[in-house]
Design a protein around this motif. Structure first.
Motif, PDB file in Angstrom:
ATOM      1  N   CYS A  57      68.971  14.750  18.104  1.00 37.47           N
ATOM      2  CA  CYS A  57      68.036  13.629  18.210  1.00 37.47           C
ATOM      3  C   CYS A  57      68.812  12.313  18.360  1.00 37.47           C
ATOM      4  N   ALA A  58      69.896  12.174  17.609  1.00 39.18           N
ATOM      5  CA  ALA A  58      70.721  10.966  17.708  1.00 39.18           C
ATOM      6  C   ALA A  58      71.331  10.842  19.103  1.00 39.18           C
ATOM      7  N   ALA A  59      71.843  11.941  19.650  1.00 38.91           N
ATOM      8  CA  ALA A  59      72.440  11.918  20.993  1.00 38.91           C
ATOM      9  C   ALA A  59      71.395  11.544  22.041  1.00 38.91           C
ATOM     10  N   ASN A  60      70.193  12.062  21.906  1.00 39.73           N
ATOM     11  CA  ASN A  60      69.137  11.717  22.854  1.00 39.73           C
ATOM     12  C   ASN A  60      68.693  10.270  22.697  1.00 39.73           C
ATOM     13  N   THR A  61      68.734   9.757  21.483  1.00 41.75           N
ATOM     14  CA  THR A  61      68.446   8.339  21.255  1.00 41.75           C
ATOM     15  C   THR A  61      69.470   7.487  21.994  1.00 41.75           C
ATOM     16  N   ILE A  62      70.739   7.865  21.901  1.00 41.20           N
ATOM     17  CA  ILE A  62      71.805   7.136  22.595  1.00 41.20           C
ATOM     18  C   ILE A  62      71.587   7.193  24.109  1.00 41.20           C
ATOM     19  N   GLN A  63      71.254   8.360  24.626  1.00 40.72           N
ATOM     20  CA  GLN A  63      71.011   8.487  26.066  1.00 40.72           C
ATOM     21  C   GLN A  63      69.892   7.534  26.510  1.00 40.72           C
ATOM     22  N   ALA A 110      76.908  20.250  24.812  1.00 34.40           N
ATOM     23  CA  ALA A 110      76.891  20.806  26.164  1.00 34.40           C
ATOM     24  C   ALA A 110      75.591  21.542  26.449  1.00 34.40           C
ATOM     25  N   ALA A 111      75.042  22.216  25.446  1.00 31.07           N
ATOM     26  CA  ALA A 111      73.792  22.939  25.645  1.00 31.07           C
ATOM     27  C   ALA A 111      72.595  22.005  25.709  1.00 31.07           C
ATOM     28  N   LEU A 112      72.713  20.864  25.101  1.00 32.68           N
ATOM     29  CA  LEU A 112      71.578  19.954  25.003  1.00 32.68           C
ATOM     30  C   LEU A 112      71.538  18.907  26.093  1.00 32.68           C
ATOM     31  N   ILE A 113      72.663  18.304  26.389  1.00 34.18           N
ATOM     32  CA  ILE A 113      72.707  17.161  27.286  1.00 34.18           C
ATOM     33  C   ILE A 113      73.037  17.634  28.698  1.00 34.18           C
ATOM     34  N   GLN A 114      72.198  17.332  29.648  1.00 32.28           N
ATOM     35  CA  GLN A 114      72.452  17.670  31.041  1.00 32.28           C
ATOM     36  C   GLN A 114      73.026  16.441  31.725  1.00 32.28           C
ATOM     37  N   ALA A 115      74.269  16.535  32.195  1.00 36.39           N
ATOM     38  CA  ALA A 115      74.971  15.384  32.760  1.00 36.39           C
ATOM     39  C   ALA A 115      74.271  14.807  33.984  1.00 36.39           C
TER      40      ALA A 115
END
Length: 161
Positions: free
Chosen positions: A95-101, A21-26
């Motif tokens: 980093c993995a979550a941002n790769t997925i995005q 929640a702190a990292l990913i801005q919907a």
């Protein structure tokens, strides 16, 4: 019922532990936090142990080609050409979550023919790839994903917009 509560508890724990929640801005990312958490739950049980094997790494089980298509993100000032860059990134939840995005921004599409691009499509793309997402998902992966998403049915998990 107990299985749903366990799934819900695991998914919520994973989301909190990873701090998505702190990292990913919907508003500027295609995949919601809940969807990321449920993909994680379905693909690996959100096992945060640093893992590489069978051509995949990390709690999202990302391949080198996926990481490359996702922009070859790195940690700190590490060069994408470093031998460790791939494993270091995909073993790091952020980093993995941002790769997925990034991967979903590139390959996002309606895989199941329901005229909507949503978490079900992102999960298929994640598992089957950007060019194979219309294929058959394994029963276990699909069941884990559905159980997790059903646990969050009070939250809009269909899209991030």
């Amino acid at each position: 019922m107990a299985a749903n509560k366990l799934c819900c508890t695991l998914a919520i724990s994973a989301l909190l532990c990873l701090g998505f929640a702190a990292l990913i801005q919907a508003n500027d990312k295609p995949v919601t936090d809940v969807c990321l958490g449920c993909i994680c739950e379905a693909i690996s049980g959100c096992n945060q142990t640093h893992y590489c094997g069978g051509g995949v790494c990390g709690l999202f089980r990302i391949t080198w080609a996926y990481w490359s298509d996702g922009g070859k993100l790195t940690l700190g000032n590490e060069s994408p050409q470093s031998e460790e860059a791939y494993a270091n990134c995909v073993n790091d939840p952020y980093c993995a979550a941002n790769t997925i995005q990034n991967y979903m921004t590139k390959f996002g599409q309606d895989c199941n023919g329901d005229n909507s691009v949503d978490c079900y499509d992102f999960a298929a793309i994640h598992k089957l790839g950007g060019y194979g997402c219309k294929g058959e998902l394994s029963y276990q992966y699909q069941t884990q994903l559905n159980n997790c998403l059903n646990s969050f049915q009070h939250i809009d998990v269909r899209s991030s917009k």
